[in-house]
Design a protein around this motif. Sequence first.
Motif, PDB file in Angstrom:
ATOM      1  N   LEU A 114      -5.134  -0.835   3.814  1.00 12.86           N
ATOM      2  CA  LEU A 114      -5.852  -1.229   2.596  1.00 12.86           C
ATOM      3  C   LEU A 114      -5.730  -0.152   1.643  1.00 12.86           C
ATOM      4  N   ASN A 115      -5.516  -0.509   0.255  1.00 15.47           N
ATOM      5  CA  ASN A 115      -5.344   0.567  -0.491  1.00 15.47           C
ATOM      6  C   ASN A 115      -6.889   0.621  -1.221  1.00 15.47           C
ATOM      7  N   MET A 116      -7.476   1.757  -0.587  1.00 11.70           N
ATOM      8  CA  MET A 116      -8.833   1.938  -0.942  1.00 11.70           C
ATOM      9  C   MET A 116      -9.292   1.955  -2.186  1.00 11.70           C
ATOM     10  N   ARG A 117      -8.574   2.864  -3.023  1.00 12.54           N
ATOM     11  CA  ARG A 117      -8.763   3.002  -4.428  1.00 12.54           C
ATOM     12  C   ARG A 117      -8.877   1.478  -5.235  1.00 12.54           C
ATOM     13  N   LYS A 118      -7.878   0.879  -5.018  1.00 10.24           N
ATOM     14  CA  LYS A 118      -7.539  -0.401  -5.575  1.00 10.24           C
ATOM     15  C   LYS A 118      -8.762  -1.352  -5.074  1.00 10.24           C
ATOM     16  N   TRP A 134      -3.367  -9.325   0.600  1.00 13.39           N
ATOM     17  CA  TRP A 134      -1.956  -9.121   0.415  1.00 13.39           C
ATOM     18  C   TRP A 134      -1.695  -9.698  -1.132  1.00 13.39           C
ATOM     19  N   SER A 135      -2.148 -10.876  -1.481  1.00  9.32           N
ATOM     20  CA  SER A 135      -1.670 -11.553  -2.480  1.00  9.32           C
ATOM     21  C   SER A 135      -2.467 -10.796  -3.763  1.00  9.32           C
ATOM     22  N   ARG A 136      -3.442 -10.329  -3.443  1.00  8.64           N
ATOM     23  CA  ARG A 136      -4.277  -9.495  -4.680  1.00  8.64           C
ATOM     24  C   ARG A 136      -3.486  -7.798  -4.832  1.00  8.64           C
ATOM     25  N   GLY A 137      -2.585  -7.742  -3.941  1.00  7.04           N
ATOM     26  CA  GLY A 137      -1.929  -6.315  -4.041  1.00  7.04           C
ATOM     27  C   GLY A 137      -3.062  -5.375  -3.618  1.00  7.04           C
ATOM     28  N   LEU A 138      -3.778  -5.468  -2.671  1.00 10.44           N
ATOM     29  CA  LEU A 138      -4.588  -4.753  -1.887  1.00 10.44           C
ATOM     30  C   LEU A 138      -4.156  -3.968  -0.593  1.00 10.44           C
ATOM     31  N   LEU A 139      -2.987  -4.473  -0.113  1.00 14.34           N
ATOM     32  CA  LEU A 139      -2.423  -4.148   1.028  1.00 14.34           C
ATOM     33  C   LEU A 139      -1.000  -3.513   0.887  1.00 14.34           C
ATOM     34  N   ARG A 175       5.372   3.044  -2.166  1.00 13.46           N
ATOM     35  CA  ARG A 175       6.797   2.555  -1.805  1.00 13.46           C
ATOM     36  C   ARG A 175       6.862   1.010  -2.240  1.00 13.46           C
ATOM     37  N   PRO A 176       7.849   0.553  -3.007  1.00 13.96           N
ATOM     38  CA  PRO A 176       8.018  -0.794  -3.499  1.00 13.96           C
ATOM     39  C   PRO A 176       7.627  -1.725  -2.435  1.00 13.96           C
ATOM     40  N   LEU A 177       6.892  -2.719  -2.863  1.00 14.09           N
ATOM     41  CA  LEU A 177       6.266  -3.786  -1.772  1.00 14.09           C
ATOM     42  C   LEU A 177       7.201  -4.848  -1.634  1.00 14.09           C
ATOM     43  N   PRO A 178       7.428  -5.298  -0.418  1.00 13.06           N
ATOM     44  CA  PRO A 178       8.096  -6.353  -0.161  1.00 13.06           C
ATOM     45  C   PRO A 178       7.684  -7.804  -0.592  1.00 13.06           C
ATOM     46  N   ALA A 179       8.352  -8.763  -1.005  1.00 12.69           N
ATOM     47  CA  ALA A 179       7.848 -10.108  -1.702  1.00 12.69           C
ATOM     48  C   ALA A 179       6.835 -10.609  -0.784  1.00 12.69           C
TER      49      ALA A 179
END
Length: 284
Positions: free
Chosen positions: A145-149, A88-93, A132-136
């Motif tokens: 998982l954002n597969m492409r990322k 999550w902290s790496r923006g992958l979820l 969609r915008p991610l919550p904090a």
Amino acid sequence: MITRFAPSPTGPLHLGHAYSALLASDMARAASETFLLRIEDIDQSRARPEWEAQIFDDLHWLGLDWPEPVMRQSERLPVYRAALQELWSRGLLYPCSCRRRDILEAASAPQEGGAPVMGPDGIVYPGTCRDRPLPAEMPAEALRLNMRKALDGIDNILFQEDGSGPNGERGTIDIAPETLIGSIGDIVLARRDMGTSYHLSVVVDDAAQGISHVIRGQDLFAATAIHVLLQRILGLPRPIYHHHRLIRDDAGKRLAKRDDARAIGKYRADGASPADIREMVGLR
Ligand code: GLU
């Protein structure tokens, strides 16, 4: 060498499970090494203590032994959440609120080509919630998982297959990132009702237990690409994989948990010996 058998206590063990467990134990024994049992009970709505007790009993009866206490996935939620937090902290979820029906509808839309693509977990997710915008903070919702990322900077997914895949795949298996994006897609790594998933838990636990050889049925071959990717992005070691043929019923259909007729307990009650079971699955 450390091998494992990782059943879910949601029904009786059948001949297919016996084959998997015996193979994993035989391989470890041949090398005078360790065989582990792990209970995969993250789905608490389906796991039952009676099934777990039956699994222990059937496996001991088959002549298997393993160090106690065994690892139980239901006791490890904080470990899985820590791995998810890292991704999550790496923006992958990203959180996903789609229901099964929403996914089917979106994936069947004309602009998607009309026919949903099927991956190892069902329909390849059409991406409805991806942008969609991610919550904090990481929410207690389904997380994909954002597969492409996740594949960014990864040229290929490689693993060693010492058994064989359903189409005879063996040796070094090399999967292109585009294949994962197109035919697996944004898989769920945390289910809303469980806070984790099979894929995440299995990868975290194989690493935690130092599993060197994953021995399991060919039905999980397609999932291995997911597992190898998760190992890469979580910095975990990659075991060698050994997928084995599936034990089928007389009609050629793969055995399922509900095939009680093939349950080990049924054969035991009918007077079969452990040697009979070995013979039935083609082991000496
Ligand atoms: N728990 C899974 C099952 O019962 C097997 C997991 C694995 O071997 O990777 O199907």
